[in-house]
Design a protein around this motif. Sequence first.
Motif, PDB file in Angstrom:
ATOM      1  N   LEU A 111       0.801  -1.220   0.000  1.00  0.00           N
ATOM      2  CA  LEU A 111       0.000   0.000   0.000  1.00  0.00           C
ATOM      3  C   LEU A 111       0.836   1.273   0.000  1.00  0.00           C
ATOM      4  O   LEU A 111       0.366   2.326  -0.442  1.00  0.00           O
ATOM      5  CB  LEU A 111      -0.948  -0.009   1.198  1.00  0.00           C
ATOM      6  N   SER A 112       2.064   1.201   0.469  1.00  0.00           N
ATOM      7  CA  SER A 112       2.920   2.393   0.428  1.00  0.00           C
ATOM      8  C   SER A 112       3.524   2.600  -0.954  1.00  0.00           C
ATOM      9  O   SER A 112       3.889   3.720  -1.317  1.00  0.00           O
ATOM     10  CB  SER A 112       4.033   2.285   1.467  1.00  0.00           C
ATOM     11  N   ALA A 113       3.635   1.533  -1.735  1.00  0.00           N
ATOM     12  CA  ALA A 113       4.343   1.611  -3.016  1.00  0.00           C
ATOM     13  C   ALA A 113       3.421   1.725  -4.222  1.00  0.00           C
ATOM     14  O   ALA A 113       3.685   2.497  -5.152  1.00  0.00           O
ATOM     15  CB  ALA A 113       5.239   0.381  -3.176  1.00  0.00           C
ATOM     16  N   LEU A 114       2.347   0.951  -4.239  1.00  0.00           N
ATOM     17  CA  LEU A 114       1.578   0.782  -5.470  1.00  0.00           C
ATOM     18  C   LEU A 114       0.654   1.958  -5.805  1.00  0.00           C
ATOM     19  O   LEU A 114       0.679   2.462  -6.924  1.00  0.00           O
ATOM     20  CB  LEU A 114       0.792  -0.526  -5.399  1.00  0.00           C
ATOM     21  N   PRO A 115      -0.196   2.397  -4.883  1.00  0.00           N
ATOM     22  CA  PRO A 115      -1.078   3.533  -5.223  1.00  0.00           C
ATOM     23  C   PRO A 115      -0.257   4.812  -5.437  1.00  0.00           C
ATOM     24  O   PRO A 115       0.568   5.178  -4.606  1.00  0.00           O
ATOM     25  CB  PRO A 115      -1.978   3.658  -3.996  1.00  0.00           C
ATOM     26  N   TYR A 116      -0.501   5.495  -6.555  1.00  0.00           N
ATOM     27  CA  TYR A 116       0.333   6.628  -6.933  1.00  0.00           C
ATOM     28  C   TYR A 116      -0.428   7.940  -6.743  1.00  0.00           C
ATOM     29  O   TYR A 116      -1.572   7.961  -6.271  1.00  0.00           O
ATOM     30  CB  TYR A 116       0.805   6.461  -8.383  1.00  0.00           C
ATOM     31  N   LYS A 117       0.206   9.044  -7.129  1.00  0.00           N
ATOM     32  CA  LYS A 117      -0.330  10.372  -6.815  1.00  0.00           C
ATOM     33  C   LYS A 117      -1.744  10.592  -7.350  1.00  0.00           C
ATOM     34  O   LYS A 117      -2.573  11.190  -6.685  1.00  0.00           O
ATOM     35  CB  LYS A 117       0.601  11.454  -7.373  1.00  0.00           C
ATOM     36  N   ASN A 118      -1.993  10.149  -8.545  1.00  0.00           N
ATOM     37  CA  ASN A 118      -3.312  10.405  -9.152  1.00  0.00           C
ATOM     38  C   ASN A 118      -4.272   9.238  -8.934  1.00  0.00           C
ATOM     39  O   ASN A 118      -5.141   8.962  -9.762  1.00  0.00           O
ATOM     40  CB  ASN A 118      -3.161  10.690 -10.647  1.00  0.00           C
ATOM     41  N   ALA A 119      -4.121   8.545  -7.798  1.00  0.00           N
ATOM     42  CA  ALA A 119      -5.015   7.433  -7.442  1.00  0.00           C
ATOM     43  C   ALA A 119      -5.720   7.737  -6.129  1.00  0.00           C
ATOM     44  O   ALA A 119      -5.289   8.580  -5.346  1.00  0.00           O
ATOM     45  CB  ALA A 119      -4.228   6.135  -7.318  1.00  0.00           C
ATOM     46  N   THR A 120      -6.818   7.030  -5.900  1.00  0.00           N
ATOM     47  CA  THR A 120      -7.541   7.116  -4.630  1.00  0.00           C
ATOM     48  C   THR A 120      -7.717   5.714  -4.076  1.00  0.00           C
ATOM     49  O   THR A 120      -8.106   4.794  -4.796  1.00  0.00           O
ATOM     50  CB  THR A 120      -8.931   7.767  -4.807  1.00  0.00           C
ATOM     51  N   ILE A 121      -7.414   5.562  -2.787  1.00  0.00           N
ATOM     52  CA  ILE A 121      -7.619   4.288  -2.096  1.00  0.00           C
ATOM     53  C   ILE A 121      -8.916   4.389  -1.302  1.00  0.00           C
ATOM     54  O   ILE A 121      -9.057   5.253  -0.431  1.00  0.00           O
ATOM     55  CB  ILE A 121      -6.457   3.974  -1.137  1.00  0.00           C
ATOM     56  N   PHE A 122      -9.847   3.523  -1.590  1.00  0.00           N
ATOM     57  CA  PHE A 122     -11.079   3.429  -0.809  1.00  0.00           C
ATOM     58  C   PHE A 122     -10.903   2.257   0.152  1.00  0.00           C
ATOM     59  O   PHE A 122     -10.700   1.118  -0.283  1.00  0.00           O
ATOM     60  CB  PHE A 122     -12.281   3.208  -1.726  1.00  0.00           C
TER      61      PHE A 122
END
Length: 381
Positions: A111-122
């Motif tokens: 979770l620290s690596a994969l989601p990037y700046k233009n993403a949203t984690i729900f």
Amino acid sequence: MSHSVSKYIEEKIRERKEQNTFRKLFLPEAKVDFFSNDYLGIATNKSLAFPLNKIIRKVPHNMPLFGATGSRLLSGNSQFVEDTETLLANIHQTEAALLFNSGYNANLGVLSALPYKNATIFYDELIHASMHDGIKMSKAKATAFKHNSIKDLEEKLAATHNFKFIAIEALYSMDGDFAPLKEIVALAKKYDAAIILDEAHSTGIYGEKGEGWAQQQNLHQDIFIRIHTFGKAAGVHGAVVLCNESVKSFLVNYSRPFIFSTAMPLHSVCAIRSCYEYFASTACEAERKKLMQNIQLFSSVTKGITEFKFAESPSAIQTLFIPGNENAKTAAEKIRQQGFEVRAILSPTVAKDTERIRICLHSFNTTQEINDLLQTISYLK
């Protein structure tokens, strides 16, 4: 030590004590186990030492057994480790697998690596602390949705137009309930979201041979990443991230907990192989059946205890709600005095007024022990 730093530390400790939320280590006593995550009794099953030793003997003599000597990107990799990852990928019917030192490290690393700046984690509001910490370290935006609420999740997904991730657990560690995985998969397909599923408390228990909740539900091909932890029912240590080859390569290059941690020792890798052999055995199938019988027994008896509120849990994780930190601690101590090892779960670990006694059922708990525990609870004042 700096006087100001020492003062800060003492103030934070005093604050916890005043709030009745102070934690401390303890030594387990010889009481009936209703608090460990050893759901199938693997961690204490000494008969498994022989098959483990057989696997250890397969390790080449020139390889270090008790220490990895470095990270996987330095001296800590081996054909034995890579073969184990291939084995796990085949068992879990996925393209690739990547071992991590713990479930916490795996969640943090993904979770620290994969989601990037233009993403949203729900993320479900009740996900584990390790997932929260990974989300905090990521560069993505993050939005919580109400626990297991398909309606709330869909409303939030529909309002977002960038890349989407959904972070959930298969089986939640405090309430013992399952994620509505089928419905979440449908939403993920509808809104082009990638699911990250933590299978910590379902590994070994669910599935034909303990492969987990997603495989039991035949939804595993629709999950972007599955994380299986080995410190619960598997009775050993470590974790594995199940994914495709591209994601594996991405994590090897960008996941700091993976890159900068000394790899797990080969002895631990052998233990993981050994537990998976046991998962596939008729002996383990019998233990899974015993566990399910104990869950049914516990649920049926608690229906007759009307003085207290129990969570409706279909799993080995059962919850007795005792609101208030002091009340929960007092009740847990009274139960312990009768010979049963349980622990109170206090706020802020859980929300205020949902403090509880968390009861873990195991395949090795007897009918008499379960009935005696519940009788003790019914006598609480």
